[in-house]
Design a protein around this motif. Structure first.
Motif, short mmCIF file in Angstrom:
data_model
loop_
_atom_site.label_atom_id
_atom_site.label_comp_id
_atom_site.label_asym_id
_atom_site.label_seq_id
_atom_site.Cartn_x
_atom_site.Cartn_y
_atom_site.Cartn_z
N ILE A 122 0.86 -1.19 0.00
CA ILE A 122 0.00 0.00 0.00
C ILE A 122 0.89 1.24 0.00
CG2 ILE A 122 -0.29 -0.10 2.53
CD1 ILE A 122 -3.20 0.99 0.51
N ALA A 123 0.67 2.12 -0.97
CA ALA A 123 1.45 3.36 -1.04
C ALA A 123 0.57 4.52 -0.62
CB ALA A 123 1.97 3.57 -2.46
N VAL A 124 1.12 5.35 0.28
CA VAL A 124 0.38 6.50 0.81
C VAL A 124 1.19 7.75 0.53
CG1 VAL A 124 -0.51 7.57 2.93
CG2 VAL A 124 -0.70 5.09 2.61
N ASN A 125 0.52 8.79 0.01
CA ASN A 125 1.21 10.06 -0.27
C ASN A 125 1.39 10.86 1.01
OD1 ASN A 125 1.43 10.35 -3.36
ND2 ASN A 125 -0.68 9.63 -3.03
N LEU A 126 2.55 11.45 1.13
CA LEU A 126 2.87 12.26 2.29
C LEU A 126 3.19 13.66 1.81
CD1 LEU A 126 3.05 10.98 5.11
CD2 LEU A 126 5.52 11.08 4.91
N SER A 127 2.57 14.64 2.43
CA SER A 127 2.88 16.02 2.09
C SER A 127 4.17 16.42 2.79
CB SER A 127 1.71 16.89 2.54
OG SER A 127 2.16 18.18 2.83
N PRO A 128 5.00 17.24 2.13
CA PRO A 128 6.24 17.69 2.77
C PRO A 128 5.97 18.34 4.13
CG PRO A 128 6.20 18.35 0.48
CD PRO A 128 4.86 17.76 0.78
N ARG A 129 4.80 18.95 4.25
CA ARG A 129 4.40 19.56 5.52
C ARG A 129 4.36 18.52 6.65
NH1 ARG A 129 3.21 21.22 9.55
NH2 ARG A 129 1.92 22.93 10.31
N GLU A 157 5.02 7.88 -0.22
CA GLU A 157 5.43 8.61 -1.43
C GLU A 157 5.57 10.09 -1.11
OE1 GLU A 157 2.93 7.94 -4.81
OE2 GLU A 157 3.23 5.77 -4.76
N ILE A 158 6.69 10.64 -1.47
CA ILE A 158 6.93 12.06 -1.20
C ILE A 158 7.33 12.76 -2.49
CG2 ILE A 158 8.33 13.69 0.13
CD1 ILE A 158 8.68 10.97 1.97
N THR A 159 6.69 13.89 -2.75
CA THR A 159 7.02 14.67 -3.94
C THR A 159 8.26 15.49 -3.65
OG1 THR A 159 4.68 14.76 -4.43
CG2 THR A 159 6.08 16.29 -5.62
N GLU A 160 9.14 15.57 -4.64
CA GLU A 160 10.44 16.17 -4.38
C GLU A 160 10.39 17.67 -4.08
OE1 GLU A 160 12.94 16.08 -7.83
OE2 GLU A 160 11.24 15.67 -9.10
N GLY A 161 9.36 18.34 -4.58
CA GLY A 161 9.28 19.78 -4.49
C GLY A 161 9.93 20.47 -3.30
N LEU A 162 9.50 20.12 -2.10
CA LEU A 162 9.90 20.91 -0.95
C LEU A 162 10.98 20.25 -0.09
CD1 LEU A 162 6.39 22.25 0.02
CD2 LEU A 162 8.34 23.60 -0.76
N LEU A 163 11.47 19.10 -0.53
CA LEU A 163 12.45 18.39 0.29
C LEU A 163 13.68 19.23 0.53
CD1 LEU A 163 12.24 14.84 -1.25
CD2 LEU A 163 11.49 15.54 1.01
N ILE A 164 14.04 20.01 -0.51
CA ILE A 164 15.30 20.72 -0.46
C ILE A 164 15.26 21.87 0.55
CG2 ILE A 164 14.77 22.44 -2.23
CD1 ILE A 164 17.65 21.65 -3.35
N GLU A 165 14.04 22.32 0.90
CA GLU A 165 13.91 23.44 1.82
C GLU A 165 14.68 23.20 3.11
OE1 GLU A 165 10.03 24.83 2.79
OE2 GLU A 165 9.82 25.83 0.86
#
Ligand code: C2E
Ligand code: MG
Ligand code: MG
Ligand code: MG
Length: 302
Positions: A122-129, A157-165
């Motif tokens: 099971i894959a669950v999306n995680l917001s960077p927040r 699953e984490i979208t790369e967008g905000l990881l770099i912050e």
């Protein structure tokens, strides 16, 4: 006549400005309305999950599902997550909502297992927040304990967008999550910036190639050599980093065949199955398993 044209241009300009202002207000008003509605949505039971199958490219075997959040608002109808999730991130509501998603998805995965279904990931999306929520790791641990779900079956699953912050924080939290025995996927890979640096610094197991790359394998003229070269490079990158490569947005048999021939591990997209409620996706998983079993036994000749 020139005066007249000037006058008309001015009028147009003015009405454009008005139109622009009016639409800005409408967007702001809609967001405010959504904020208010979202604050009550959990308590009102307006959220539900859809699930979309992930299929092994080489064999056609379904290996798991991704949970996708849906919101049915009484006033706005069904709202796309692309629209309402940013609002919940702004208000912090994503934290309780994200916890509800994780609970619900893990319980569903367990229910599939208990119904005698082969274990599905099971894959669950995680917001960077959510990564900045100090109770995240404890919550994931307690959901695993409460549901009895094998951690090896859970993917975040984490979208790369905000990881770099905050790279240091991202790394600390992701490493702690890995310590629970779960796996991590980098979502929508290739759409952000500096994405290559994450691969080296962060402990991802799975790379999800964004659907835009699947789409650009071909164009109106047929094969698109440039698009194919990029997809090949992403597949090779995942391979050399020992990461599982998932292609998102697979809609045609041509895309599936190309991706399979070129070494992609897993496929996800409307061709394999649309996101659907738990009951409907159970049927899809069964159908995919039957097809896979038939292929294994050589009932089909390719
Ligand atoms: P995502 O995680 O990249 O999910 C894949 C999106 O692509 C889903 O959109 C899915 O319905 C769509 N999709 C799947 N196959 C195809 C295809 O063949 N063609 C096309 N055109 N689209 C396809 P959806 O469900 O609208 O979700 C959009 C995004 O919202 C997700 O993108 C994810 O970033 C976010 N999201 C969804 N559920 C959650 C959640 O529970 N928590 C958080 N934080 N984000 C979520
Ligand atoms: Mg995702
Ligand atoms: Mg994705
Ligand atoms: Mg995507």
């Amino acid at each position: 006549k020139a005066d007249m044209a000037m006058y008309q241009a001015k009028e147009r300009g003015r009405s454009n400005v008005q139109f622009y202002d009016a639409s800005m207000t409408a967007v702001a008003a809609e967001r405010l309305f959504m904020k208010t509605m979202l604050a009550q949505a959990l308590a009102r039971g307006q959220f539900f999950l859809h699930y979309q199958p992930l299929v092994e490219a080489a064999t056609g075997r379904p290996v798991g599902v991704e949970a996708l959040l849906r919101w049915r608002c009484d006033e706005l109808g069904l709202v796309s997550p692309a629209k309402f999730i940013p609002v919940t991130e702004e208000t912090g509501l994503i934290l309780p909502i994200g916890r509800w998603v994780l609970d619900t998805a893990c319980r569903q995965a367990r229910a599939w297992q208990e119904a005698g279904h082969p274990p599905v990931e099971i894959a669950v999306n995680l917001s960077p927040r959510q990564l900045r929520d100090p109770s995240l790791v404890d919550h994931v641990r307690s959901v695993l304990a409460d549901t009895g779900l094998d951690p090896a079956l859970l993917v975040l699953e984490i979208t790369e967008g905000l990881l770099i912050e905050d790279m240091a924080l991202s790394r600390r939290v992701l490493t702690a999550l890995k310590g629970l025995g779960i796996r991590l996927a980098l979502d929508d890979f290739g759409t952000g910036y500096s994405s290559l640096s994450y691969l080296n610094c962060l402990p991802f197991d799975i790379l999800k190639m964004d659907g835009s790359f699947t789409r650009s394998l071909s164009d109106a003229e047929g094969d698109n050599a440039g698009g194919q070269a990029i997809a090949r490079a992403i597949i090779a990158l995942a391979g050399s980093l020992n990461m599982v490569l998932v292609a998102e947005g697979v809609e045609t048999a041509e895309q599936r065949d190309w991706l399979t021939r070129n070494g992609c591990d897993l496929l996800q997209g409307y061709l394999l199955g649309r996101p659907a409620d738990a009951q409907a996706v159970t049927q899809t998983l069964r159908a995919l398993e039957r097809e896979h079993a038939a292929l294994e036994h050589g009932d089909f000749v390719i």
